[in-house]
Every structure is written in C-alpha cells, then in structure tokens.
Scaffold this motif. Structure first.
Motif, PDB file in Angstrom:
ATOM      1  N   ARG A 190      -5.483   3.393  12.247  1.00 17.14           N
ATOM      2  CA  ARG A 190      -4.295   3.192  11.414  1.00 17.14           C
ATOM      3  C   ARG A 190      -4.498   3.792  10.023  1.00 17.14           C
ATOM      4  N   GLN A 191      -5.714   3.617   9.475  1.00 16.81           N
ATOM      5  CA  GLN A 191      -5.985   4.178   8.139  1.00 16.81           C
ATOM      6  C   GLN A 191      -5.899   5.705   8.179  1.00 16.81           C
ATOM      7  N   SER A 230      -2.254   6.695   8.444  1.00 19.57           N
ATOM      8  CA  SER A 230      -1.544   6.542   7.164  1.00 19.57           C
ATOM      9  C   SER A 230      -1.855   7.704   6.237  1.00 19.57           C
ATOM     10  N   ALA A 273       4.417   7.452   3.963  1.00 18.40           N
ATOM     11  CA  ALA A 273       4.616   6.001   4.092  1.00 18.40           C
ATOM     12  C   ALA A 273       6.093   5.632   4.167  1.00 18.40           C
ATOM     13  N   GLN A 297       5.058   8.008  10.649  1.00 17.00           N
ATOM     14  CA  GLN A 297       3.891   7.129  10.790  1.00 17.00           C
ATOM     15  C   GLN A 297       3.612   6.844  12.259  1.00 17.00           C
TER      16      GLN A 297
END
Ligand SMILES: C[S@@+](CC[C@H](N)C(=O)[O-])C[C@H]1O[C@@H](n2cnc3c(N)ncnc32)[C@H](O)[C@@H]1O
Length: 458
Positions: A403-404, A407, A412, A418
């Motif tokens: 997920r990091q 991102s 965002a 995303q």
C-alpha cells in the motif's frame, strides 16, 4: 452465417480468435487492434464501425436491420445502440454505451464468468434466469435445457433477450418478461435456476445503476434469492454469480449461505478474486459521482472506505455458487487463489534485480488479474510502475507495504489511480515473490484471523 439467425459459428469463432490475442481472457468487448482485418460483421456489430453494405451478405444485412442492430444509410450499414459479442459460441446483445446514462444492459467480464459457470453446469429441463440482462447466460443454458425463461426488472433486458435469442436461433424455447423476482411464488416448476444479481455494496443515499446496486452489503437481492430458493423454489439446482465484502479469505455471505440452505443441499462456492475494498470502492465512487451531482469520487470513496473499516470488511470477493438440492450435504468454499493484501510486507533476499526476467513474469501475472484490474486501467499503472522497478524492489525489501508503494506511485486525490496502483504493485510484487526475490513477512501486518465459515475449505 446461414438460416434466419445470426447463430454464426464464424462470428463466434472470430470473437474467440480476437479474445485469444487479448490479455484479458474474460473481455467481452474487444478492441479494434485484435479484430482480424476483413471481419465486416464483427466491425459493424461488435466495434460499431460502419461498413459498406456490400461487405455483408444481403440476408444477414436484412436481419441486422430487422433486429435493430443497424440501419442502412445509402450504400453503408451503420451500427445501432446494441452491440453484439460472443462467448464460447453463445451470442448476446448489450448496450454499446453502458454507463453513459443511455444504456442499461451491460455485458461485462462477470457476465462471461457467469455464462461459463452455466455452460459447465449444463442445466436440463426448464430453466429460470433471474436478472437475465442481455440473456447471455440464458442462451448458454439453452444449449442443454429445452426451455429457458428470463426475468428482469428492466424492460430493455427483454428487448436484449429477444435479440440474443434471435442471434442464437435454433436453440431451446426462450422467452423473457419484465418482472421483479421478489414477487415470485413457488417458482412454477423450474428444474434449474441461474442468477447473476446486482452485488455491488452501495449504501443508502449513494446513487448507482440498477444493474449493479446490491444494497448496503451487496447482498440485498442475493440474500432474498437464497431465501426464496431455500423455502419456495423446488428447482433441483441453483447456479449463481455473487459478489460481497468479507475478510481476506472469506466472503461474509458464505457463513450465511450455509445456514440458510436445507441440510441435504450440496453447496460449492468458488471465489475467483478478492481485491482490497479500496479497489471496489473507487470503482463504485467513480460511477456514483457521475449520478450524484454534489459529491466527487474522492468524497464518496472516503465514505465507502469508512463504512467498510467500521464493519471489518477488507476485501471484495467475486464468486460462483453451485447448489444441488438433493445432495449429500457437502459444503465447500474455495478461496481466491491470489491474496491481494496491500498491508503485506516483505523481506528482501539481497539478490540483484533481473529486470527483463521480471518483466516477463509480470506479463504472465496479467492472465490472473481480477476483473477490477481492467476496469481501473491497471495495465497502464503497471507500465508506469515499470519505470521504478529498482526502487519498488528496494523499498519492499526494506519492509515497505504494498500500500505504501502504491501510494507513492499514485495521486492521493484520485481513487481510481490509487486502486490501479494497488493492483499493479500487487502483480509486480507477486512476480518478485515467485522469483524468490522477496519473502513475505508472516505475522507483521498479516491479515486478521477470520471466524469459522461453517464450510469446509476445499
Ligand atoms: C449484474 S446484472 C447481470 C445481468 C446478466 N444476467 C449477466 O450476467 O450479464 C443484474 C441484472 O439483474 C436485474 N435485476 C435487478 N434487480 C432485479 C429484481 N429484483 N428482479 C429481477 N431482476 C433484477 C438487473 O436489471 C440486471 O439486468
């Protein structure tokens, strides 16, 4: 094509040929670049491109006009709002502009997966297709059944069904009517029921098209159908496609389903994909925001994400269900083969990155990607991420979660971007794990334990 119908082996075979050249094996609507040159009928009916009238057999041209699939303009044939596709030899018509507000009848990847399940089940006798839409699954059932009855709340579905039945002429006795299955009584003595009802979780107050809206947990209609099948219908079998939220391994519906059905039923649920809720919610919000007029997709995604977190829903599962009424009481659930968990972290092995081999492995992963990957333009997200493979490999090896990484690769403020990045990073990471470049860290950020489902894991 011969005879009065367009049940053409040539049309269906050309579609299959085009599909085999495409990366998404469940794609109903193939792009021009994979359609063989000279396939005039396909260009007109599938791609919606006008063709010279002389390029199409006169009897076929007449039928096309008669069915409302096209019209003559001087020496050209011009496509109509209905488009035709095929799957394993079965033809069906859906709206070309689905989602734009002008068409309700959708044929998507899910429709093909459902038709595949119906073909595999080969229902006999009298079949009821609940929520028949285009009639693709009805026509699949008609391969083995002697009578197929379609039911849908949308009048346009009856029109689509009529066209689809004409395209597949020579199959069973097929008819459709407008109606709400919630008004069904004992089921009129059908031998088999097949259904692909709306299953997108959509809270009250969020606008969504009828063909997808499954109510707050996605199960509003699906649950009602299960109750009807368990208590009112006498059909021997039920084949369904259903979607709903859940944990990483188990859709919430599985436990409920086991409790609803009579003890002697055999129940088999095969989940083919489970994507992080963010992916489903971003797609839902994008569609809802075009109908909402007040809130944008980002705002709606936030609301949907908050609701899911409150309920502990981490994943959205798409499954096929097969029930046999007089069985041996066997109940089994096969979870999704690939766990896409954006919270997962890894340990690096320190090997240098074989970039070309990795690209090939990522390419191989594409055939396994869930339908949502194609809805969110995941392929271009993979292409974008490919420019940063060294950094992605390094960061994952240092303990960053998927997920990091996703991102860091996406905007965002754009939920669909995303979602695409989450699925792209997942495909890249899975390829790295298969190549033994990364080792999943067990226990840290690992998915929470899920309760017992009441079904055996197969
Ligand atoms: C997800 S689409 C599936 C369409 C088609 N069976 C397929 O697989 O492509 C769901 C269909 O169910 C219909 N539907 C929704 N609510 C219904 C109801 N209460 N009774 C009958 N049909 C319904 C929708 O209009 C839509 O055509």
């Amino acid at each position: 094509m011969t005879g009065t119908g367009l049940a053409s082996a040539a049309f269906a075979a050309t579609i299959e040929l085009a599909r085999s050249r495409h990366l998404n094996v469940w794609e109903p609507w193939l792009p021009a670049e994979v359609v063989p040159p000279g396939a005039s009928l396909l260009r007109l009916l599938h791609l919606g491109v006008e063709v010279p009238a002389g390029a199409v057999d006169p009897a076929q041209a007449e039928l096309i006009v008669q069915l409302g699939l096209g019209r003559r303009e001087s020496d050209r044939l011009v496509a109509a709002s209905w488009a035709v596709t095929a799957f394993r030899g079965v033809l069906a018509a859906g709206h070309r502009e689905y989602g734009s507000g002008t068409g309700d009848i959708h044929i998507g990847e899910d429709s093909l997966r459902f038709a595949s399940a119906v073909l595999a089940a080969a229902p006999r006798g009298r079949v009821l297709d609940i929520g028949c839409g285009s009639g693709l699954a009805s026509m699949a059932a008609a391969r083995t059944a002697h009578q197929v009855h379609g039911l849908d709340v949308l009048p346009a579905a009856v029109e689509a069904f009529r066209i689809s039945a004409a395209l597949n002429s020579g199959v069973a006795d097929c008819r459709a009517e407008v109606g709400d299955f919630l008004d069904l009584d004992r089921g009129d003595g059908y031998d088999a029921v097949v259904a692909n009802l709306p299953g997108v979780p959509v809270p009250d107050g969020v606008p969504y098209p009828t063909a997808g809206d499954g109510g707050p947990d996605g199960l509003r209609l699906i649950r009602a159908l299960w109750r009807w099948y368990a208590t009112m219908s006498t059909a021997d079998s039920l084949v369904m496609r259903f979607q709903c939220p859940g944990g990483p391994r188990t859709p919430i519906a599985v436990t409920e389903l086991a409790g609803l059905m009579p003890p002697g039923c055999d129940i088999l649920v095969v989940t083919d994909s489970a994507v992080p809720m963010l992916v489903r919610n971003a797609i839902t919000a994008a569609r809802a925001s075009t109908l909402d007029g007040q809130r944008d997709a980002e705002e709606i995604t936030e609301e949907l994400q908050r609701r899911c977190a409150e309920r502990g829903w981490t994943h959205y599962h798409c499954s096929t269900l097969r029930i046999r009424r007089n069985g041996s009481g066997i109940r089994a659930h096969v979870p999704a083969p690939d766990l896409i968990d954006a919270r997962q972290s890894y340990r690096g092995t320190g090997r240098s990155l074989p970039v070309e081999e990795l690209a090939l492995k990522v390419g191989a992963e594409l055939r396994r990607m869930p339908d949502e990957f194609w809805s969110v333009a995941g392929l271009s997200a993979i292409q974008d991420a490919s420019a940063h493979l060294e950094r992605i490999y390094y960061d994952l090896g240092q303990g960053a979660t998927e997920r990091q990484i996703a991102s860091s690769l996406s905007d965002a403020g754009k939920p669909l971007d995303q979602a695409a990045a989450v699925l792209a990073v997942s495909a890249i990471t899975r390829a790295m794990v298969r190549m033994s470049l990364l080792i999943p860290v067990v226990g840290v950020n690992a998915p929470a334990a899920e309760g017992r489902s009441g079904m055996r894991s197969a």
